[in-house]
Design an enzyme around this catalytic site. Sequence first.
Site, short mmCIF file in Angstrom:
data_model
loop_
_atom_site.label_atom_id
_atom_site.label_comp_id
_atom_site.label_asym_id
_atom_site.label_seq_id
_atom_site.Cartn_x
_atom_site.Cartn_y
_atom_site.Cartn_z
N HIS A 308 0.86 -1.18 0.00
CA HIS A 308 0.00 0.00 0.00
C HIS A 308 0.89 1.22 0.00
O HIS A 308 1.94 1.22 0.64
CB HIS A 308 -0.90 0.00 1.26
CG HIS A 308 -2.07 0.90 1.13
ND1 HIS A 308 -1.99 2.24 1.39
CD2 HIS A 308 -3.33 0.64 0.74
CE1 HIS A 308 -3.18 2.78 1.17
NE2 HIS A 308 -4.01 1.84 0.77
N ASP A 365 -7.98 -5.28 0.05
CA ASP A 365 -8.46 -6.12 -1.04
C ASP A 365 -8.09 -7.58 -0.88
O ASP A 365 -8.61 -8.43 -1.61
CB ASP A 365 -7.89 -5.61 -2.38
CG ASP A 365 -8.46 -4.25 -2.72
OD1 ASP A 365 -9.65 -4.05 -2.49
OD2 ASP A 365 -7.70 -3.39 -3.20
N1 ACO Z 1 4.12 -7.77 -4.73
C1 ACO Z 1 5.46 -7.75 -4.89
N2 ACO Z 1 6.24 -6.66 -4.72
C2 ACO Z 1 5.63 -5.52 -4.38
C3 ACO Z 1 4.23 -5.45 -4.19
C4 ACO Z 1 3.47 -6.63 -4.37
N3 ACO Z 1 2.16 -6.61 -4.21
N4 ACO Z 1 3.89 -4.17 -3.86
C5 ACO Z 1 5.03 -3.47 -3.83
N5 ACO Z 1 6.09 -4.29 -4.14
C6 ACO Z 1 7.51 -3.90 -4.15
C7 ACO Z 1 7.81 -2.99 -5.33
O1 ACO Z 1 8.20 -3.75 -6.46
C8 ACO Z 1 8.94 -2.15 -4.76
O2 ACO Z 1 10.12 -2.94 -4.75
P1 ACO Z 1 11.58 -2.23 -4.94
O3 ACO Z 1 11.71 -1.26 -3.79
O4 ACO Z 1 12.54 -3.36 -4.88
O5 ACO Z 1 11.54 -1.56 -6.28
C9 ACO Z 1 8.54 -1.95 -3.30
O6 ACO Z 1 7.72 -3.09 -2.98
C10 ACO Z 1 7.76 -0.68 -3.03
O7 ACO Z 1 6.60 -0.68 -3.85
P2 ACO Z 1 6.10 0.53 -4.73
O8 ACO Z 1 5.66 0.01 -6.05
O9 ACO Z 1 7.07 1.65 -4.69
O10 ACO Z 1 4.83 0.96 -3.91
P3 ACO Z 1 3.75 2.00 -4.39
O11 ACO Z 1 3.40 2.80 -3.20
O12 ACO Z 1 4.18 2.74 -5.60
O13 ACO Z 1 2.53 1.07 -4.83
C11 ACO Z 1 0.75 -0.46 -4.64
C12 ACO Z 1 1.58 0.63 -3.93
C13 ACO Z 1 0.28 0.03 -6.01
C14 ACO Z 1 -0.48 -0.74 -3.79
C15 ACO Z 1 1.63 -1.73 -4.78
O14 ACO Z 1 2.00 -2.20 -3.49
C16 ACO Z 1 0.92 -2.83 -5.56
O15 ACO Z 1 0.98 -2.84 -6.78
N6 ACO Z 1 0.22 -3.78 -4.83
C17 ACO Z 1 -0.54 -4.79 -5.50
C18 ACO Z 1 -1.87 -4.22 -6.00
C19 ACO Z 1 -2.82 -3.94 -4.87
O16 ACO Z 1 -3.04 -4.78 -4.00
N7 ACO Z 1 -3.46 -2.76 -4.92
C20 ACO Z 1 -4.47 -2.37 -3.94
C21 ACO Z 1 -3.99 -1.23 -3.09
S1 ACO Z 1 -5.16 -0.85 -1.86
C22 ACO Z 1 -6.31 0.07 -2.67
O17 ACO Z 1 -6.06 0.77 -3.62
C23 ACO Z 1 -7.64 -0.05 -2.20
#
Ligand code: ACO
Length: 429
Positions: A308, A365
């Site tokens: 998140h 979710d």
């Molecule tokens: N699975 C694997 N790796 C992940 C995940 C995941 N679900 N989420 C984040 N990471 C990793 C990223 O690749 C990144 O790695 P790095 O530092 O080595 O490059 C690190 O964790 C930080 O993640 P970011 O992408 O910078 O986080 P951001 O804040 O931009 O994105 C998001 C947040 C979009 C929710 C992301 O965690 C994601 O895509 N999760 C899966 C989709 C999801 O569940 N979305 C629902 C969010 S809740 C809502 O909107 C109601």
Amino acid sequence: MSNKKASIEFDGKSLELDTIVGTENEIGIDITSLRAKTGMITLDPGYGNTGSCTSDITFIDGEKGILRHRGYAIEDLAANSTFVETAFLVLYGHLPSEIELATFEEELSEHSSLHYGLKHHFDGFPENAPPMAVLSAMLNTLACYNTELLTTATEGPGFTVPTMKILSKVRAISAWAYRSSVGKPFMPPRPDLSYTGNFLHMMFSDTFKPYEVLPEVERAMDLFFVLHADHEQNCSTSTVRLVGSSRASLFTSVAAGVGALWGPLHGGANAEVIKMLTNIHENGIDPKEYVEQAKDKNSNVKLMGFGHRVYKSFDPRAKILKEQVDIVLKAMNIEDPLLDIAKELEEMARSDSYFVERNLYPNVDFYSGILLRAIGIPVDMFTVLFAIGRMPGWIANWREMHVQNMRINRPRQVYTGASLRPYTPMGER
Ligand code: ACO
């Protein structure tokens, strides 16, 4: 404003900037005068460090896993409130009195059915139309039937009537989007049912066979809406504010919010979680192998429902939903193998250094899909249900923005393209 100042130094010059301290001691540097005084802007792709507004509606402390609406903890609201009451709270800032709540419910009831002309629009969509597209289109279509309400009023009937229409009719629109996709006729609302009971009725009743709502199911569905009621400046709420800032109507602003919510990185994640769990189950994938893939940046695989932008510890909504899943499955006497896979994935991820170091925890979710699936909601409707729940938050933010008389939202950019060059005639390219 606080009396503490921040300063920026650049090219031998320094600028003193005001700071603002929120109720919960969050500090913001006010850069409103930055460009006028220095010619510079700030660069923050994805807005991770940018406060776009001040707001009295929702407080989140992502490090501590805290979520509060108008000062009330989400755990307290989940245990004691209903969606309708929480919607009132989010919109108006206080818990309603008995009379206020009764009037609010009455108004919702009054606006629950759809204009006959509106019903014809559903016939124009193909059967496989994505329900989020239908919902967004139909919210804009509502504007066509209410042209006298295309204002930016924040008080009186100019605000309450469109608000009630949207909050109430979003259920009939959503239920009809589903029913028309499966070839079933529209089921009119029943004023004797609760907000959520009525939605379940419009989704699942048949002419000669009313849907019998289990109290546990009605409560869980209502709780799902409570847990989605608002979440401060997320992607869809920011979209609603951005669109509304041009003085576009409430109908069109929330229709845009639906578009933003649709994406798999935002509200669409609840459907993606079920698709992921089904894929693991049906193709006999080892959850351990899946977790490994999710850690591999080249795999294009993510552990959906994890991570998140704001929560860097457990999403408090996920905790509450996880408990509800157990209650509903038990009440409905269902055993869902996807729940076992979800629990296994969660356990693995929470002891894996990749997820631990990045503070990736289950978000709202992760368990909501299993709950909705048990209730009989089709996967492509999951995000529509999120939109129904989020409506009070979108409307409250739209209203607050207009109360504050917000300027049109218009971010800047740092241009990195080609410098001025002469036009090249066709033969010389
Ligand atoms: N699975 C694997 N790796 C992940 C995940 C995941 N679900 N989420 C984040 N990471 C990793 C990223 O690749 C990144 O790695 P790095 O530092 O080595 O490059 C690190 O964790 C930080 O993640 P970011 O992408 O910078 O986080 P951001 O804040 O931009 O994105 C998001 C947040 C979009 C929710 C992301 O965690 C994601 O895509 N999760 C899966 C989709 C999801 O569940 N979305 C629902 C969010 S809740 C809502 O909107 C109601």
